[in-house]
Design an enzyme around this catalytic site. Structure first.
Site, short mmCIF file in Angstrom:
data_model
loop_
_atom_site.label_atom_id
_atom_site.label_comp_id
_atom_site.label_asym_id
_atom_site.label_seq_id
_atom_site.Cartn_x
_atom_site.Cartn_y
_atom_site.Cartn_z
N SER A 144 -35.92 -5.02 -29.15
CA SER A 144 -36.74 -3.81 -29.18
C SER A 144 -35.80 -2.62 -29.25
CB SER A 144 -37.57 -3.74 -27.89
OG SER A 144 -38.13 -2.45 -27.69
N TYR A 157 -38.43 -4.50 -18.68
CA TYR A 157 -38.46 -4.67 -20.15
C TYR A 157 -37.11 -4.25 -20.75
CZ TYR A 157 -40.60 -4.55 -24.85
OH TYR A 157 -40.91 -4.76 -26.17
N1 LIG Z 1 -45.59 -4.13 -30.34
C1 LIG Z 1 -44.52 -3.35 -30.26
O1 LIG Z 1 -44.59 -2.12 -30.43
C2 LIG Z 1 -43.17 -3.97 -30.01
C3 LIG Z 1 -42.05 -3.15 -30.13
C4 LIG Z 1 -40.78 -3.68 -29.91
C5 LIG Z 1 -40.64 -5.01 -29.57
N2 LIG Z 1 -41.75 -5.79 -29.44
C6 LIG Z 1 -41.52 -7.20 -29.07
O2 LIG Z 1 -42.08 -8.05 -30.05
C7 LIG Z 1 -42.48 -9.28 -29.44
C8 LIG Z 1 -43.91 -9.60 -29.80
O3 LIG Z 1 -44.75 -8.57 -29.29
P1 LIG Z 1 -46.23 -8.31 -29.80
O4 LIG Z 1 -46.41 -6.85 -29.77
O5 LIG Z 1 -46.49 -9.07 -31.03
O6 LIG Z 1 -47.04 -8.94 -28.53
P2 LIG Z 1 -48.44 -9.73 -28.45
O7 LIG Z 1 -48.93 -9.44 -27.06
O8 LIG Z 1 -49.31 -9.42 -29.62
O9 LIG Z 1 -47.99 -11.27 -28.55
C9 LIG Z 1 -47.22 -11.88 -27.55
C10 LIG Z 1 -47.16 -13.38 -27.81
O10 LIG Z 1 -46.36 -13.98 -26.78
C11 LIG Z 1 -47.08 -15.06 -26.19
N3 LIG Z 1 -46.70 -15.18 -24.78
C12 LIG Z 1 -46.71 -14.22 -23.82
N4 LIG Z 1 -46.33 -14.75 -22.63
C13 LIG Z 1 -46.07 -16.06 -22.85
C14 LIG Z 1 -45.66 -17.15 -22.02
N5 LIG Z 1 -45.44 -17.00 -20.69
N6 LIG Z 1 -45.52 -18.37 -22.57
C15 LIG Z 1 -45.78 -18.55 -23.89
N7 LIG Z 1 -46.15 -17.56 -24.73
C16 LIG Z 1 -46.31 -16.34 -24.20
C17 LIG Z 1 -48.54 -14.68 -26.35
O11 LIG Z 1 -49.39 -15.81 -26.22
C18 LIG Z 1 -48.52 -14.08 -27.76
O12 LIG Z 1 -48.58 -15.12 -28.72
C19 LIG Z 1 -42.25 -9.10 -27.93
O13 LIG Z 1 -41.02 -9.68 -27.56
C20 LIG Z 1 -42.20 -7.60 -27.77
O14 LIG Z 1 -41.45 -7.21 -26.65
C21 LIG Z 1 -43.01 -5.31 -29.66
#
Ligand SMILES: NC(=O)c1ccc[n+]([C@@H]2O[C@H](COP(=O)([O-])OP(=O)(O)OC[C@H]3O[C@@H](n4cnc5c(N)ncnc54)[C@H](O)[C@@H]3O)[C@@H](O)[C@H]2O)c1
Length: 262
Positions: A144, A157
């Site tokens: 991130s 985080y």
């Molecule tokens: N959305 C943003 O703005 C953003 C920005 C920077 C980084 N990220 C990173 O991108 C990645 C994906 O984020 P997203 O926004 O798609 O999130 P999301 O909430 O849409 O998806 C998260 C996924 O992780 C799975 N998950 C969560 N906890 C779990 C566990 N204990 N065991 C197994 N699976 C688990 C969920 O089932 C889901 O499939 C993350 O690492 C997040 O930190 C997101």
């Protein structure tokens, strides 16, 4: 059903958001796909059928909870059983909790470090020996901007995402001799369920609608006041898994509308 020499790809947290987009992009480019996330088996198997039918690839699904070492071992075993050892590992699953450091709950700290950082280590340790033996592998860690800079109220985080970048660099050095690369992708705001609670909190606190709250959230950090599409992260991962990225390793690539250029 495999129609080319593309290696199986395990994408953690691929039932939603960025992970799901990465899975679509890798499947479209011909990789067999191991889907994974915390959804029930019926929903996961429905998604798996959709992938196999749409892209004519082999696929698998696991809903192992990767908040523990044993959950990571279960996911690695499920993947090997469905598709063999993955040649591509995308550590994407992640969770968020916001609170000031002096009030941060211990259980939220432990869970975020476990899912956002430790799981990437446990899974890489499971799959790297076979990647090294095969002389080819790709580890992509979805970090991130918060792996590069900080924001208030994101202690766990930011600690986990900074740690994930350190882990990526170590894995890049250790595997530079055997065709295995390790890179981190550092998104800014991406429109997924993960950021919804933060948008809703601003809307509540300021008494404004969700569109204005979203614009406020994004504009406060990014010179470019728009969210990144999850598909853009998917296509970057495909590039990192392709032949022209063979010397990109140990990198942390921002996709952040200029956030970290400031
Ligand atoms: N959305 C943003 O703005 C953003 C920005 C920077 C980084 N990220 C990173 O991108 C990645 C994906 O984020 P997203 O926004 O798609 O999130 P999301 O909430 O849409 O998806 C998260 C996924 O992780 C799975 N998950 C969560 N906890 C779990 C566990 N204990 N065991 C197994 N699976 C688990 C969920 O089932 C889901 O499939 C993350 O690492 C997040 O930190 C997101």
């Amino acid at each position: 059903m495999q129609r080319n020499n593309k290696k199986p790809a395990l994408i953690t947290g691929s039932t939603s958001g960025i992970g799901l987009s990465i899975a679509h992009s890798l499947a479209r480019s011909g990789h067999p796909i191991m889907l994974h996330g915390l959804v029930d088996r019926a929903e996961g198997e429905r998604l798996q059928r959709e992938f196999s039918e749409t892209y004519a690839i082999d696929s698998g699904f696991s809903n192992a909870d990767i908040a523990s070492e044993s959950g990571c071992q279960e996911l690695a075993a499920d993947t090997r059983e469905a598709l063999g050892n993955p040649g591509v590992l995308v550590n994407n699953a992640g969770i968020q909790h916001t609170a000031a450091s002096h009030e941060f709950p211990s259980d939220a700290w432990q869970k975020i470090i476990s899912v956002n950082l430790s799981a990437a280590f446990y899974l890489a340790r499971e799959v790297l020996p076979d990647m090294r033996a095969a002389g080819w592998g790709r580890v992509v860690n979805i970090s991130s901007v918060h792996g590069l800079v900080a924001s208030a109220e994101k202690a766990a985080y930011c600690a986990a995402k900074h740690g994930l970048i350190g882990l990526t660099k170590v894995m890049a050095l250790e595997n530079a001799d055997c065709g295995v690369t390790a890179n981190a992708v550092c998104p800014g705001w991406v429109e997924t369920p993960l950021i919804q609670p933060q948008i809703e909190a601003i809307a509540r606190e300021e008494g404004i609608d969700l569109d204005r709250a979203r614009a406020q959230l994004v504009g406060a950090k990014q010179p470019m006041p728009r969210t990144t599409r999850p598909e853009a992260i998917g296509e970057l991962v495909v590039y990192l898994c392709g032949e022209f990225a063979e010397t990109i390793t140990g990198a942390s690539l921002p996709v952040d509308g200029g956030w970290t250029a400031q």
